[in-house]
Design an enzyme around this catalytic site. Structure first.
Site, PDB file in Angstrom:
ATOM      1  N   ASN A 130      -4.788   3.235   1.340  1.00 21.21           N
ATOM      2  CA  ASN A 130      -5.659   2.261   2.011  1.00 21.21           C
ATOM      3  C   ASN A 130      -5.028   1.782   3.299  1.00 21.21           C
ATOM      4  O   ASN A 130      -3.802   1.715   3.436  1.00 21.21           O
ATOM      5  CB  ASN A 130      -5.975   1.080   1.073  1.00 21.21           C
ATOM      6  CG  ASN A 130      -4.963  -0.041   1.190  1.00 21.21           C
ATOM      7  OD1 ASN A 130      -5.060  -0.897   2.082  1.00 21.21           O
ATOM      8  ND2 ASN A 130      -3.957  -0.041   0.317  1.00 21.21           N
ATOM      9  N   ASN A 169       4.975  -3.503  -2.950  1.00 18.97           N
ATOM     10  CA  ASN A 169       3.684  -3.207  -2.348  1.00 18.97           C
ATOM     11  C   ASN A 169       3.534  -1.677  -2.258  1.00 18.97           C
ATOM     12  O   ASN A 169       4.310  -0.934  -2.869  1.00 18.97           O
ATOM     13  CB  ASN A 169       3.601  -3.863  -0.962  1.00 18.97           C
ATOM     14  CG  ASN A 169       2.177  -4.282  -0.624  1.00 18.97           C
ATOM     15  OD1 ASN A 169       1.247  -3.477  -0.766  1.00 18.97           O
ATOM     16  ND2 ASN A 169       1.980  -5.512  -0.205  1.00 18.97           N
TER      17      ASN A 169
HETATM   18  C1  LIG Z   1      -7.273  -0.983  -1.600  1.00 16.09           C
HETATM   19  C2  LIG Z   1      -6.018  -1.771  -1.786  1.00 16.09           C
HETATM   20  C3  LIG Z   1      -5.901  -3.010  -1.176  1.00 16.09           C
HETATM   21  C4  LIG Z   1      -4.733  -3.744  -1.327  1.00 16.09           C
HETATM   22  N1  LIG Z   1      -4.641  -4.963  -0.732  1.00 16.09           N
HETATM   23  C5  LIG Z   1      -3.519  -5.701  -0.908  1.00 16.09           C
HETATM   24  C6  LIG Z   1      -3.430  -6.978  -0.322  1.00 16.09           C
HETATM   25  O1  LIG Z   1      -4.349  -7.463   0.323  1.00 16.09           O
HETATM   26  N2  LIG Z   1      -2.264  -7.673  -0.498  1.00 16.09           N
HETATM   27  C7  LIG Z   1      -1.214  -7.175  -1.232  1.00 16.09           C
HETATM   28  O2  LIG Z   1      -0.187  -7.845  -1.371  1.00 16.09           O
HETATM   29  N3  LIG Z   1      -1.297  -5.967  -1.831  1.00 16.09           N
HETATM   30  C8  LIG Z   1      -2.423  -5.226  -1.678  1.00 16.09           C
HETATM   31  N4  LIG Z   1      -2.511  -4.004  -2.269  1.00 16.09           N
HETATM   32  C9  LIG Z   1      -1.345  -3.487  -3.038  1.00 16.09           C
HETATM   33  C10 LIG Z   1      -1.494  -3.767  -4.526  1.00 16.09           C
HETATM   34  O3  LIG Z   1      -1.517  -5.140  -4.794  1.00 16.09           O
HETATM   35  C11 LIG Z   1      -0.360  -3.135  -5.315  1.00 16.09           C
HETATM   36  O4  LIG Z   1       0.849  -3.782  -4.987  1.00 16.09           O
HETATM   37  C12 LIG Z   1      -0.200  -1.656  -5.034  1.00 16.09           C
HETATM   38  O5  LIG Z   1      -1.448  -1.033  -5.002  1.00 16.09           O
HETATM   39  C13 LIG Z   1       0.672  -0.944  -6.067  1.00 16.09           C
HETATM   40  O6  LIG Z   1       0.136  -1.068  -7.356  1.00 16.09           O
HETATM   41  P1  LIG Z   1      -0.740   0.101  -8.049  1.00 16.09           P
HETATM   42  O7  LIG Z   1       0.040   1.382  -7.933  1.00 16.09           O
HETATM   43  O8  LIG Z   1      -0.935  -0.383  -9.453  1.00 16.09           O
HETATM   44  O9  LIG Z   1      -2.011   0.173  -7.316  1.00 16.09           O
HETATM   45  C14 LIG Z   1      -3.672  -3.242  -2.123  1.00 16.09           C
HETATM   46  C15 LIG Z   1      -3.810  -2.003  -2.757  1.00 16.09           C
HETATM   47  C16 LIG Z   1      -4.959  -1.270  -2.600  1.00 16.09           C
HETATM   48  C17 LIG Z   1      -5.081   0.067  -3.296  1.00 16.09           C
END
Ligand SMILES: Cc1cc2nc3c(=O)[nH]c(=O)nc-3n(C[C@H](O)[C@H](O)[C@H](O)COP(=O)(O)O)c2cc1C
Length: 366
Positions: free
Chosen positions: A134, A262
């Site tokens: 993203n 993140n």
């Molecule tokens: C579409 C999308 C938008 C995200 N927006 C934010 C955000 O606004 N702020 C933030 O701290 N992390 C954001 N993240 C990161 C997630 O909070 C998370 O830390 C990251 O995706 C890793 O976790 P996962 O592998 O379970 O997705 C976003 C992730 C995705 C996929």
């Protein structure tokens, strides 16, 4: 826990769980036929309209035996799985995530003023890797609107803790970034259980440059006692030395904890932050780097690449008090919490543990 293993194979329990799961899996697969951001928006619209209430929900209470965790500054949770930031940036339907079984919900990133974010398309699936890329760029309604929305909800933070993830506006110059974080914190005072200072999203120019001991020192001076409510969310792309210096300063300056991590910055096949399975190893290594520095003194919440109960076990055994997920919800559907808890339970039993708190940090035991 024996009922957990035996029950799914018998009678009405089995039919109900299976029905719940199949129904939700069909919906999730249908949404995945659409472009990623459109699917997300439709999913959020359905959740806001209360569509989940019409789906038979799995019996979470059975999956939750032995899952209790205590997260410093956040409280006692029935299990360790929370919603990561970014899914509900504007606090449109935090209640729907409680219905899905999440034990804590993070809203945001919220910036002081509303902004549209980067041009679309800006969200991409990598289905074969169970990943997303993203480059949203903190699209959101801004602190005043989002805090007013939360106020109207009368959220009970003792029942399900809600966190606000704070960011800076794109147009704010780096030397004024702290004012942006303070402004968001101020707007949500008394409304949420904890705050996250996000210095790790890769899609706001200059944001990751704030991840320095100097910035943390300055932030600590500015926020004063509020430090004990603040978690710092860090990126997984620093060198070991940079990462450890940062963690060391965060611990020394009395912040509540760190969220590790993140997304991972990528440039291929799209520019943005990658989440999901490819981030698991990188992000878990960062938990180990952090532990080397603080030896359990600084609370950690893990985020990055958790798609199964085994992943969950890996994060907790490396010292995380809780885990947040985002990408798993996209690929495994609305009952992902239940699925992960069942899988975690099986992993725990295999390794001879009956409750989660017994193996948090066990990776470091000799
Ligand atoms: C579409 C999308 C938008 C995200 N927006 C934010 C955000 O606004 N702020 C933030 O701290 N992390 C954001 N993240 C990161 C997630 O909070 C998370 O830390 C990251 O995706 C890793 O976790 P996962 O592998 O379970 O997705 C976003 C992730 C995705 C996929």
């Amino acid at each position: 826990m024996s009922e957990l293993i035996s029950a799914p194979h018998s009678g009405t329990f089995y039919s109900r769980q299976k029905f719940a799961s199949i129904f939700a899996d069909i919906g999730t697969a249908a949404l995945r036929l659409l472009p990623a951001e459109l699917a997300h928006d439709i999913g959020m619209g359905l959740m806001k309209a209360g569509a989940l209430n019409y789906l038979p929900a799995p019996a979470l209470d059975i999956a939750m035996a032995g899952m209790k965790v205590r997260v410093p500054g956040i409280g006692d949770l029935p299990h360790p799985i929370g919603l990561a930031a970014g899914f509900d940036k504007n606090c449109k339907c935090p209640g729907a995530f409680v219905h899905m079984g999440f034990s804590m919900v993070e809203i945001g990133t919220v910036t002081p003023f509303g902004q549209t974010g980067n041009p679309k398309p800006r969200l991409f699936r990598q289905s074969e890797q169970r990943a997303l890329i993203n480059r949203m760029g903190f699209n959101g309604d801004g602190a005043a609107t989002v805090s007013e929305r939360l106020k109207q909800l009368n959220w009970n933070n003792d029942r399900v803790p809600l966190g606000i993830n704070c960011g800076k506006n794109k147009v704010t110059p780096p030397e004024r970034a702290i004012q942006d974080y303070l402004q968001v914190i101020e707007a949500f005072k008394g409304l949420c259980k904890y705050f996250v200072v996000n210095i790790s999203s890769p899609n706001t120019p200059g944001l990751r440059d704030l991840a320095t001991p100097a910035f943390i020192e300055q932030l600590a001076d500015e926020v004063g006692h509020d430090r004990s409510k603040i978690w710092i969310k860090i990126d997984p792309d620093m060198t070991r030395r940079e990462f450890q210096e940062l963690v060391s300063t965060i611990a020394d300056r009395g912040f509540q904890g760190v969220i590790i991590s993140n997304t991972h910055r990528v440039t291929f096949p799209e520019v943005g932050g990658q989440s999901g399975h490819p981030v698991m190893a990188l992000s878990t290594a960062c938990l180990e780097w952090a532990w080397e520095v603080h030896k359990g003194r600084l609370p950690m919440i893990a985020s990055g690449g958790v798609l199964s109960g085994i992943d969950l076990f890996q994060k907790l055994s490396r010292g995380a008090s809780a885990v947040q997920i985002y990408t798993a919800l996209v690929y495994r559907g609305p009952w992902v919490v239940w699925k992960l808890l069942l899988e975690l339970n099986a992993e725990m039993r295999l390794r001879g543990y009956s409750c989660v708190e017994d193996f948090i940090g066990s990776y470091y035991e000799h």
